[in-house]
Design an enzyme around this catalytic site. Sequence first.
Site, short mmCIF file in Angstrom:
data_model
loop_
_atom_site.label_atom_id
_atom_site.label_comp_id
_atom_site.label_asym_id
_atom_site.label_seq_id
_atom_site.Cartn_x
_atom_site.Cartn_y
_atom_site.Cartn_z
N CYS A 168 0.57 -2.43 17.36
CA CYS A 168 0.76 -3.83 17.78
C CYS A 168 1.69 -3.98 18.97
O CYS A 168 1.52 -4.89 19.78
CB CYS A 168 1.24 -4.67 16.61
SG CYS A 168 2.96 -4.37 16.10
N CYS B 231 7.10 -0.60 9.48
CA CYS B 231 7.20 -2.06 9.55
C CYS B 231 7.19 -2.66 8.15
O CYS B 231 7.98 -3.57 7.84
CB CYS B 231 6.06 -2.63 10.38
SG CYS B 231 6.14 -4.42 10.60
#
Length: 357
Positions: free
Chosen positions: A193, A101
């Site tokens: 997440c 990410c």
Amino acid sequence: MRVLVAMSGGVDSSVAAARMVDAGHEVVGVHLALSSAPGTLRTGSRGCCSKEDAGDARRVADVLGIPFYVWDFADRFKEDVIDDFVDSYARGETPNPCVRCNERIKFSALASRALALGFDALATGHYARLSEGRLRRAVDPEKDQSYVLAVLTADQLAHAMFPIGDTAKAQIRQEAARRGLAVAEKADSHDICFIPSGDTQAFLGARIGVRRGSVVDSSGAVLAEHDGVHGFTIGQRKGLGIAGPGPDGRPRYVTGIDAATATVQVGDVADLDVHTLFGEAPVFTSGVAPRGPLECEVQVRAHGGITGAVAELRGGELVVELRSPLRGVAPGQTAVLYRPDPAGDEVLGSATIRAAH
């Protein structure tokens, strides 16, 4: 400077934004919408980037008196992080999605858009320190996130700012409370997440499906059957589907995964020891690759798995000879090189582990 602050809605990025305002910068806050289901609500400390988090970030921006926007990166996030995560597990690897990410979303797609819009820098709430282009560990060793930032290039670091890396987490919460920020006591996000349930195996199983294979011992004897190599990681002890310990009465661990044959090998804990790492796609934070052997420390997990080492580039591959063995090292993990320093260990570079022996 014009600074774009990535605001997750948590206490860390909120204080980071406040500090940028205090420093006199022209600050704009942005929340990344990463979920394909934007109405999703956060559940306790699991997940992030939800509708609730966006609202928290907006309220902080209002308190700080800065413009605030929500940018949709859901499609890019799915392709570059979620799909990569699933594909990596299907290959028998153990990836770190936070590394991907940072590499592909926050400091690539987001940072590129920020620079294109005339911003000078991107600030985040990561716990790390950056000075004169040198990335170092945070002051708070329990919260240090330099490991997941070690994939950043010199160019990316040149436009990055980490305003809270010089402060312990407890003090960040106290500062948020003094500033009147409602997120001061908000729970930290944990786990992955995009898997708010915390059930990684169920998430992977729904996307990869059943790919049956065998669990074998070091002799090749079949001990059990399984529904897919994505249900296993190197060093795993529980949930192997086998009855009890080995013939010697000792626990058995996953020591090897062969996705091509859907074979999972188990063995003794000593079989997990590795002495050499082979890393692909190396990145050096200075922008200059080292010439010859490099004395350093290597870290193979976000928290823990550290030892002295000698690293060297050989034909574009990073070869890391360990001073003492590490256990449970899996392909797909990130090997991060550090130069020990009392002023804060400096990140030298990183590579994705291709193999470990």
